[in-house]
Design an enzyme around this catalytic site. Structure first.
Site, PDB file in Angstrom:
ATOM      1  N   PRO A  39       0.792  -1.230   0.000  1.00 57.33           N
ATOM      2  CA  PRO A  39       0.000   0.000   0.000  1.00 57.33           C
ATOM      3  C   PRO A  39       0.828   1.286   0.000  1.00 57.33           C
ATOM      4  CG  PRO A  39      -0.193  -1.177   2.105  1.00 57.33           C
ATOM      5  CD  PRO A  39       0.485  -2.101   1.139  1.00 57.33           C
ATOM      6  N   ASN A  40       0.346   2.216  -0.784  1.00 62.30           N
ATOM      7  CA  ASN A  40       0.911   3.576  -0.891  1.00 62.30           C
ATOM      8  C   ASN A  40       2.222   3.651  -1.666  1.00 62.30           C
ATOM      9  OD1 ASN A  40      -1.160   4.933   0.696  1.00 62.30           O
ATOM     10  ND2 ASN A  40      -0.339   3.769   2.415  1.00 62.30           N
ATOM     11  N   ARG A  87       4.241  11.051  -1.942  1.00 69.14           N
ATOM     12  CA  ARG A  87       4.216  10.803  -0.488  1.00 69.14           C
ATOM     13  C   ARG A  87       5.590  11.097   0.138  1.00 69.14           C
ATOM     14  NH1 ARG A  87       4.731   4.385   1.040  1.00 69.14           N
ATOM     15  NH2 ARG A  87       4.152   5.244   3.052  1.00 69.14           N
ATOM     16  N   TYR A 100      10.998   9.067   0.987  1.00 61.61           N
ATOM     17  CA  TYR A 100      10.926   8.110  -0.114  1.00 61.61           C
ATOM     18  C   TYR A 100      11.465   8.643  -1.446  1.00 61.61           C
ATOM     19  CZ  TYR A 100       7.909   5.734   3.262  1.00 61.61           C
ATOM     20  OH  TYR A 100       7.421   5.127   4.397  1.00 61.61           O
ATOM     21  N   ASN A 149       8.143  -5.610  -0.955  1.00 63.25           N
ATOM     22  CA  ASN A 149       8.058  -4.491  -0.013  1.00 63.25           C
ATOM     23  C   ASN A 149       6.593  -4.425   0.402  1.00 63.25           C
ATOM     24  OD1 ASN A 149       7.894  -2.146   1.405  1.00 63.25           O
ATOM     25  ND2 ASN A 149       8.931  -0.856  -0.111  1.00 63.25           N
ATOM     26  N   ALA A 179       3.186  -0.885   4.691  1.00 62.18           N
ATOM     27  CA  ALA A 179       2.628  -0.908   6.049  1.00 62.18           C
ATOM     28  C   ALA A 179       2.243  -2.317   6.509  1.00 62.18           C
ATOM     29  CB  ALA A 179       1.417   0.016   6.132  1.00 62.18           C
ATOM     30  N   GLU A 190      13.038  -9.212   1.448  1.00 64.08           N
ATOM     31  CA  GLU A 190      12.240  -8.083   1.946  1.00 64.08           C
ATOM     32  C   GLU A 190      13.003  -6.786   1.657  1.00 64.08           C
ATOM     33  OE1 GLU A 190      12.129  -8.115   6.217  1.00 64.08           O
ATOM     34  OE2 GLU A 190      10.759  -6.417   6.359  1.00 64.08           O
ATOM     35  N   HIS A 224      12.828  -2.404   1.926  1.00 60.67           N
ATOM     36  CA  HIS A 224      12.204  -1.141   2.337  1.00 60.67           C
ATOM     37  C   HIS A 224      13.026   0.006   1.792  1.00 60.67           C
ATOM     38  CE1 HIS A 224       9.458  -3.277   4.863  1.00 60.67           C
ATOM     39  NE2 HIS A 224      10.475  -3.969   5.311  1.00 60.67           N
ATOM     40  N   ARG A 257      13.181   4.289  12.383  1.00 64.54           N
ATOM     41  CA  ARG A 257      11.919   5.040  12.448  1.00 64.54           C
ATOM     42  C   ARG A 257      11.113   4.640  13.696  1.00 64.54           C
ATOM     43  NH1 ARG A 257       9.185   4.922   6.706  1.00 64.54           N
ATOM     44  NH2 ARG A 257       7.856   6.466   7.755  1.00 64.54           N
TER      45      ARG A 257
HETATM   46  C1  DQA Z   1       8.210   1.112   3.698  1.00 68.69           C
HETATM   47  C2  DQA Z   1       8.305   1.344   5.213  1.00 68.69           C
HETATM   48  C3  DQA Z   1       6.988   1.068   5.889  1.00 68.69           C
HETATM   49  O1  DQA Z   1       7.095   1.246   7.296  1.00 68.69           O
HETATM   50  C4  DQA Z   1       5.930   2.009   5.361  1.00 68.69           C
HETATM   51  O2  DQA Z   1       4.672   1.705   5.931  1.00 68.69           O
HETATM   52  C5  DQA Z   1       5.855   2.042   3.875  1.00 68.69           C
HETATM   53  C6  DQA Z   1       7.079   1.938   3.091  1.00 68.69           C
HETATM   54  C7  DQA Z   1       9.498   1.492   2.964  1.00 68.69           C
HETATM   55  O3  DQA Z   1       9.626   1.105   1.805  1.00 68.69           O
HETATM   56  O4  DQA Z   1      10.355   2.188   3.507  1.00 68.69           O
HETATM   57  O5  DQA Z   1       4.790   2.261   3.310  1.00 68.69           O
HETATM   58  O6  DQA Z   1       7.984  -0.263   3.483  1.00 68.69           O
END
Ligand code: DQA
Length: 146
Positions: free
Chosen positions: A9-10, A17, A22, A73, A76, A97, A99, A106
């Site tokens: 998501p997102n 964002r 990011y 990835n 959230a 995985e 990020h 964080r």
């Molecule tokens: C994320 C880190 C997560 O905590 C966050 O909710 C994201 C992006 C990252 O790529 O840094 O949406 O996975």
């Protein structure tokens, strides 16, 4: 070698964002960057992004027998989803995985990762490059590193 690259998501909001976390580049920039790298290496890719947990679970289930590796990835859902962890375990495909931001530096709630219990490696805080590193790790794992 066939790799499935899943973003949660997102991640479709990249470029808009929280650019301080990011960056300014978009999801299509990310797809193009990984796609270019993989094309040169003769690696087949499928990209999947969803804001829905169940859709991600189904995509992982459908990967069974179709992919040699998964880069994920979960965004959230990293911090909440036992269902995504269980789907990865169910198909048993090597997974990394990723990020974009450094989740370890964080908020406390980002320190928990369910998928980490399955993935053989985690890359965090290396921006878009982290995905390329993940491809390289999968190549090494598959013994196809050139
Ligand atoms: C994320 C880190 C997560 O905590 C966050 O909710 C994201 C992006 C990252 O790529 O840094 O949406 O996975």
């Amino acid at each position: 070698m066939r790799i499935l690259i899943i973003n949660g998501p997102n991640i479709n909001m990249l470029g808009i964002r929280e650019p301080e976390l990011y960056g300014n580049k978009t999801y299509s920039d990310l797809v193009n960057m990984i796609g270019d790298y993989c094309d040169k290496r003769g690696i087949d890719t499928k990209f999947f992004q969803s804001n829905y947990e169940g859709a991600i679970v189904e995509e992982i289930q459908n990967a069974l027998s179709n992919f040699d590796g998964i880069i994920i990835n979960p965004a959230a859902y990293t911090h909440t989803s036992v269902a995504i962890l269980d789907a990865l375990k169910a198909v048993s495909i090597p997974a990394v995985e990723v990020h974009i931001s450094n989740v370890d530096s964080r908020e406390d709630f980002r320190q928990i990762s369910f998928v980490r219990k399955y993935c053989f490696a985690t890359i965090s805080g290396e921006g878009f490059e982290g995905y390329i590193k993940a491809v390289k790790l999968l190549e090494e794992r598959m013994g196809e590193s050139r």
